[in-house]
Design an enzyme around this catalytic site. Structure first.
Site, PDB file in Angstrom:
ATOM      1  N   ASN A 176     -22.123   2.687  26.460  1.00  0.00           N
ATOM      2  CA  ASN A 176     -22.471   1.938  25.245  1.00  0.00           C
ATOM      3  C   ASN A 176     -23.094   2.830  24.172  1.00  0.00           C
ATOM      4  OD1 ASN A 176     -21.554  -0.156  26.735  1.00  0.00           O
ATOM      5  ND2 ASN A 176     -23.528  -1.196  26.995  1.00  0.00           N
ATOM      6  N   HIS A 193      -6.988  -8.456 -21.257  1.00  0.00           N
ATOM      7  CA  HIS A 193      -5.952  -9.438 -20.895  1.00  0.00           C
ATOM      8  C   HIS A 193      -4.555  -8.813 -20.938  1.00  0.00           C
ATOM      9  CE1 HIS A 193      -9.111 -12.494 -21.718  1.00  0.00           C
ATOM     10  NE2 HIS A 193      -9.381 -11.699 -22.734  1.00  0.00           N
ATOM     11  N   SER A 215      17.068   5.349  -7.317  1.00  0.00           N
ATOM     12  CA  SER A 215      17.662   4.175  -6.708  1.00  0.00           C
ATOM     13  C   SER A 215      19.011   4.574  -6.136  1.00  0.00           C
ATOM     14  CB  SER A 215      17.839   3.079  -7.759  1.00  0.00           C
ATOM     15  OG  SER A 215      18.848   2.183  -7.356  1.00  0.00           O
ATOM     16  N   LYS A 262      17.485   4.915 -12.637  1.00  0.00           N
ATOM     17  CA  LYS A 262      16.121   4.563 -12.244  1.00  0.00           C
ATOM     18  C   LYS A 262      15.289   5.702 -11.687  1.00  0.00           C
ATOM     19  CE  LYS A 262      14.989   0.774 -10.606  1.00  0.00           C
ATOM     20  NZ  LYS A 262      14.685  -0.591 -10.288  1.00  0.00           N
ATOM     21  N   GLU A 266       3.236   2.369  -6.042  1.00  0.00           N
ATOM     22  CA  GLU A 266       3.382   1.050  -5.408  1.00  0.00           C
ATOM     23  C   GLU A 266       2.800   1.048  -4.000  1.00  0.00           C
ATOM     24  OE1 GLU A 266       7.465  -0.816  -6.855  1.00  0.00           O
ATOM     25  OE2 GLU A 266       7.624   1.334  -6.568  1.00  0.00           O
ATOM     26  N   GLN A 305     -14.873  -2.785  21.054  1.00  0.00           N
ATOM     27  CA  GLN A 305     -13.851  -1.761  21.255  1.00  0.00           C
ATOM     28  C   GLN A 305     -12.761  -1.861  20.180  1.00  0.00           C
ATOM     29  OE1 GLN A 305     -12.615  -0.420  25.261  1.00  0.00           O
ATOM     30  NE2 GLN A 305     -10.744  -1.585  24.872  1.00  0.00           N
TER      31      GLN A 305
END
Ligand code: ARG
Length: 467
Positions: free
Chosen positions: A120, A166, A287, A293, A300, A332
């Protein structure tokens, strides 16, 4: 065995004096932690060497046995480092795997190592040492990330961009100022890391099972040998405390949230619509179907890592919430959460540091966007207060009219004629055009912590001195 662990002596043979039979297969499976706590081997060995050394110093074991134990433990350390050590699930966890091997290597003296100690306090020690080292690593990584931001901020102290609230264009700011916002965030994370290190800097070893021990041990000696400030003060708390792991996870979760916000900005900034940054090839992917792309995968994934790191914090909080004092086996389950969070936080910080250093800042695109969306409307209102003596609310109202007119004419505020502006408020003079440019707007915000390049440079100097 199928899982690569060998058939060996079982932990049951080590603690099972009163047990008539071995564990059910499913018991062994649910009980074993060796699959993940083998990561603690170096800490376990270090702790055992300190413990054995103290036992010998205090005359609890002989110097001869101590020598055998230390030599044996060092042999095990090299075996594990070299990948030749055979871990066994039957031996449950790292503590018993090492102790069993020690017995094979040095014979009966191995049995003396566990005097005045329990698994312990042993596991509390090993895990604390591991978390402390991880925090020291995190601290250094954050310093590297902050340095990357400082370099970009210095380079772009004068680069104007739209500031948002915003996610709507608010007022022009500088990209340097925006970078420095992240320096503040990661600086706070690093301060939390340092605080957590300081908080956990107490040695658990010697708390034994929960009540301490009757052997004349010296916990100050082991604390010192293991680099802790002092020993913990309550043996019950010591074996039931996982605050150090929770603090690590809290710090990690907050830092991951910061990284995720940055990741989100990079995702937005790198869209063709925004076009504020161009990611390097090193930190983006293509891509398989759309040749045009360039995807911000690294950003991400950093954003997504936050989910699992926050999840680990919630998992451990939940594991701990109903536990009576002192140790329960539930605890544990603490390790995998911390190991996973640590691994992913390291990855996320490293990826972000690389991305920030590598990405191209598209100054032209930022400048064009900074001037659109009536970003200098507040400057017009402030001018009316300052130069024409209007109360701010009236100035706000008049500026609103000017924005409406510009909107109607599909032009910017600076493109309205003096006559048009004077029709809104006759106090307006040609001087007003001096404050309607983004550069003038930005340069005027010299309040402490404001976006003016001069102010941003002061903040950079402050952080350079601290980093
Ligand atoms: N493998 C255990 C853990 O990680 C070690 C402590 C075991 N203690 C006990 N009383 N069974 O928590």
């Amino acid at each position: 065995m199928a899982d690569g662990t060998k058939e060996a002596k079982s932990s049951n043979q080590m603690w099972g004096g009163r047990f008539a039979s071995g564990p059910a297969a499913i018991m062994e499976e649910i009980n074993a932690s060796i699959g993940f706590d083998k990561k603690l081997y170096a800490q376990d060995i270090r702790g055992s060497i300190a413990h054995a050394t103290m036992l010998a110093e205090k005359g609890i074991i002989s110097a001869e046995d101590k020598e055998k134990i230390v030599t044996g433990l060092n042999t095990i350390l090299s075996e594990i480092d070299a990948g030749t050590f055979e871990f066994s699930r039957k031996l449950e966890d790292i503590h018993m795997n090492i102790e069993a091997r020690l017995a094979t290597l040095i014979g009966p003296a191995a049995g003396r190592l566990h005097t005045a100690r329990s698994r312990n306090d042993q596991v509390a020690l090993d895990f604390r040492l591991w978390v402390k080292e991880e925090l020291v690593k995190t601290e250094a990584m954050l310093t590297g990330l902050i340095a990357a931001f400082l370099d970009r901020a210095e380079e772009h102290a004068e680069t104007v961009m739209p500031g948002f609230t915003h996610l709507q264009t608010a007022q022009p700011v500088t990209f340097g100022h925006h970078c420095m916002a992240y320096v503040e965030m990661f600086g706070r994370d690093r301060a939390r890391v340092r605080h957590a290190i300081d908080h956990m800097d107490e040695s658990p070893i010697g708390a034994a099972a929960l009540a301490g021990t009757g052997f004349p041990i010296d916990r100050h000696m082991t604390a010192k040998a293991l680099g802790f400030r002092e020993p913990t003060r309550n043996s019950i708390d010591t074996v039931s405390d996982r605050d150090f792991a929770l603090e690590f996870l809290s710090v990690a979760a907050i830092c991951a949230v910061h990284l995720s916000r940055l990741a989100e900005e990079i995702v937005i900034w790198s869209t063709p619509q925004f076009g504020f940054v161009r990611l390097s090839d090193a930190f983006s992917t293509g891509s398989s179907i759309m040749p045009q792309k360039k995807n911000p995968d690294a950003a991400e994934l950093v954003r997504a890592k936050t989910g699992r790191i926050n999840g680990s914090l919630v998992a451990l909080l939940t594991i701990m919430k109903g536990l009576p004092l002192a140790y329960s086996k539930d605890m544990q389950e603490d390790k995998e959460q911390v190991f996973d969070a640590a691994e992913n936080l390291e990855l996320a910080i490293a990826a972000m540091t690389g991305m920030m250093r590598d990405m191209t800042i598209r100054v032209d695109r930022m400048r064009a966007a900074a001037g659109s969306g009536y970003s200098t409307a507040t400057d017009l209102a402030d001018w009316l207060v300052r130069e024409a003596g209007l109360p701010f609310r009236d100035a706000h109202h008049a500026t609103g009219h000017a924005v409406a007119l510009a909107e109607q004419k599909s032009c910017e505020l600076a493109e309205l004629s003096l006559e048009e502006l004077q029709a809104i408020n006759p106090a307006i003079t040609a001087n007003v055009f001096d404050v309607l440019t983004v550069d003038a707007s930005v340069a005027s915000r010299t309040s402490f912590g404001g976006t003016a390049p001069a102010e941003v440079k002061k903040q950079i100097a402050y952080w350079r001195a601290r980093n």
